[in-house]
Design an enzyme around this catalytic site. Sequence first.
Site, PDB file in Angstrom:
ATOM      1  N   HIS A 188      -3.590   5.374  -7.923  1.00  0.00           N
ATOM      2  CA  HIS A 188      -2.958   5.025  -9.189  1.00  0.00           C
ATOM      3  C   HIS A 188      -3.425   5.982 -10.278  1.00  0.00           C
ATOM      4  O   HIS A 188      -4.452   6.669 -10.120  1.00  0.00           O
ATOM      5  CB  HIS A 188      -3.278   3.564  -9.547  1.00  0.00           C
ATOM      6  CG  HIS A 188      -2.516   2.603  -8.678  1.00  0.00           C
ATOM      7  ND1 HIS A 188      -3.017   1.390  -8.289  1.00  0.00           N
ATOM      8  CD2 HIS A 188      -1.281   2.723  -8.111  1.00  0.00           C
ATOM      9  CE1 HIS A 188      -2.105   0.777  -7.527  1.00  0.00           C
ATOM     10  NE2 HIS A 188      -1.068   1.571  -7.404  1.00  0.00           N
ATOM     11  N   GLY A 197       5.171   6.304  -6.099  1.00  0.00           N
ATOM     12  CA  GLY A 197       4.897   4.899  -5.793  1.00  0.00           C
ATOM     13  C   GLY A 197       5.822   3.893  -6.482  1.00  0.00           C
ATOM     14  O   GLY A 197       6.482   3.088  -5.817  1.00  0.00           O
ATOM     15  N   ASP A 232       5.277   3.530  -1.948  1.00  0.00           N
ATOM     16  CA  ASP A 232       4.387   2.617  -1.198  1.00  0.00           C
ATOM     17  C   ASP A 232       5.148   2.011  -0.018  1.00  0.00           C
ATOM     18  O   ASP A 232       4.608   1.836   1.070  1.00  0.00           O
ATOM     19  CB  ASP A 232       3.888   1.480  -2.105  1.00  0.00           C
ATOM     20  CG  ASP A 232       3.074   1.981  -3.268  1.00  0.00           C
ATOM     21  OD1 ASP A 232       1.844   1.863  -3.232  1.00  0.00           O
ATOM     22  OD2 ASP A 232       3.670   2.517  -4.212  1.00  0.00           O
ATOM     23  N   ASP A 236      -5.873   0.726  -8.627  1.00  0.00           N
ATOM     24  CA  ASP A 236      -6.558   0.502  -9.905  1.00  0.00           C
ATOM     25  C   ASP A 236      -6.899  -0.971 -10.090  1.00  0.00           C
ATOM     26  O   ASP A 236      -5.999  -1.807 -10.229  1.00  0.00           O
ATOM     27  CB  ASP A 236      -5.646   0.995 -11.031  1.00  0.00           C
ATOM     28  CG  ASP A 236      -6.347   1.013 -12.370  1.00  0.00           C
ATOM     29  OD1 ASP A 236      -7.383   0.328 -12.529  1.00  0.00           O
ATOM     30  OD2 ASP A 236      -5.860   1.707 -13.279  1.00  0.00           O
ATOM     31  N   HIS A 264       4.849  -2.250  -9.856  1.00  0.00           N
ATOM     32  CA  HIS A 264       5.310  -2.372  -8.466  1.00  0.00           C
ATOM     33  C   HIS A 264       4.256  -3.081  -7.614  1.00  0.00           C
ATOM     34  O   HIS A 264       4.067  -2.757  -6.447  1.00  0.00           O
ATOM     35  CB  HIS A 264       5.647  -0.993  -7.901  1.00  0.00           C
ATOM     36  CG  HIS A 264       4.532   0.013  -8.006  1.00  0.00           C
ATOM     37  ND1 HIS A 264       3.914   0.349  -9.197  1.00  0.00           N
ATOM     38  CD2 HIS A 264       3.913   0.767  -7.061  1.00  0.00           C
ATOM     39  CE1 HIS A 264       2.979   1.245  -8.966  1.00  0.00           C
ATOM     40  NE2 HIS A 264       2.944   1.511  -7.674  1.00  0.00           N
ATOM     41  N   ASP A 284       5.025  -4.079  -4.031  1.00  0.00           N
ATOM     42  CA  ASP A 284       5.030  -2.967  -3.061  1.00  0.00           C
ATOM     43  C   ASP A 284       3.606  -2.626  -2.616  1.00  0.00           C
ATOM     44  O   ASP A 284       3.359  -2.300  -1.449  1.00  0.00           O
ATOM     45  CB  ASP A 284       5.652  -1.703  -3.670  1.00  0.00           C
ATOM     46  CG  ASP A 284       7.091  -1.892  -4.091  1.00  0.00           C
ATOM     47  OD1 ASP A 284       7.559  -3.038  -4.127  1.00  0.00           O
ATOM     48  OD2 ASP A 284       7.751  -0.881  -4.392  1.00  0.00           O
ATOM     49  N   ARG A 333      -0.868  -5.108   3.066  1.00  0.00           N
ATOM     50  CA  ARG A 333      -0.679  -6.110   4.116  1.00  0.00           C
ATOM     51  C   ARG A 333      -0.308  -5.459   5.444  1.00  0.00           C
ATOM     52  O   ARG A 333      -0.887  -5.775   6.489  1.00  0.00           O
ATOM     53  CB  ARG A 333       0.399  -7.122   3.719  1.00  0.00           C
ATOM     54  CG  ARG A 333       0.603  -8.161   4.807  1.00  0.00           C
ATOM     55  CD  ARG A 333       1.711  -9.156   4.541  1.00  0.00           C
ATOM     56  NE  ARG A 333       1.861  -9.966   5.746  1.00  0.00           N
ATOM     57  CZ  ARG A 333       2.589  -9.627   6.788  1.00  0.00           C
ATOM     58  NH1 ARG A 333       3.295  -8.497   6.777  1.00  0.00           N
ATOM     59  NH2 ARG A 333       2.639 -10.395   7.864  1.00  0.00           N
TER      60      ARG A 333
HETATM   61  O1  LIG Z   1       1.879   4.100  -7.605  1.00  0.00           O
HETATM   62  C1  LIG Z   1       1.324   4.561  -6.646  1.00  0.00           C
HETATM   63  C2  LIG Z   1       0.842   3.698  -5.550  1.00  0.00           C
HETATM   64  O2  LIG Z   1       1.086   2.339  -5.753  1.00  0.00           O
HETATM   65  C3  LIG Z   1       1.087   6.011  -6.523  1.00  0.00           C
HETATM   66  O3  LIG Z   1       2.260   6.715  -6.770  1.00  0.00           O
HETATM   67  P1  LIG Z   1       2.201   8.221  -7.214  1.00  0.00           P
HETATM   68  O4  LIG Z   1       1.371   8.953  -6.228  1.00  0.00           O
HETATM   69  O5  LIG Z   1       3.629   8.704  -7.209  1.00  0.00           O
HETATM   70  O6  LIG Z   1       1.599   8.218  -8.598  1.00  0.00           O
END
Ligand SMILES: O=C(CO)COP(=O)(O)O
Length: 154
Positions: A22, A69, A74, A94, A101, A104, A110
């Site tokens: 993140h 992501g 994801d 994070d 999301h 996701d 999971r």
């Molecule tokens: O959001 C993410 C994983 O949940 C990471 O996505 P990015 O690598 O595109 O920033």
Amino acid sequence: MIGISFTQASMAARKRIALVAHDHCKTFLLDWAERQKDKLAEHDLLATGTTGQLLHKRLGLPVESMISGPLGGDQQLGARIAEQRVDMLVFFWDPFEPQPHDPDIKALLRVAAVWNIPVACNECSADYLLSSPLMEQAHSYRIPDYPAYLSGRR
Ligand SMILES: O=C(CO)COP(=O)(O)O
């Protein structure tokens, strides 16, 4: 897990490692990956969109990038895990910020648990994973027995 039987699968010596971070954790992942570059170079790397772009720029190693992501990356990685096309997940998610999301992210974690792949969610656990002797050798591990599952679904 009720109704699921398991079988043994073989994990090759060369691993397919999915890397995700993140935004507030990207620096940690990039610094870790640079420190572990020699080990990572022995494996195939894939990542969500932004993470993959940054990793490729920093390491100069090939990284197969999914979509970003929040736009579905994801889920793409989760599908690869279900297809047994990913052997390991390093996901610096994070713990301090809500993510739009979140469903996701939960789904990715999971499905990694379902398919019994190693997961590291922070730098220390990622170091432990990469220092395992299993990183350099093929080994067998337990996965859901899908043919048995399907034949029980009558
Ligand atoms: O959001 C993410 C994983 O949940 C990471 O996505 P990015 O690598 O595109 O920033």
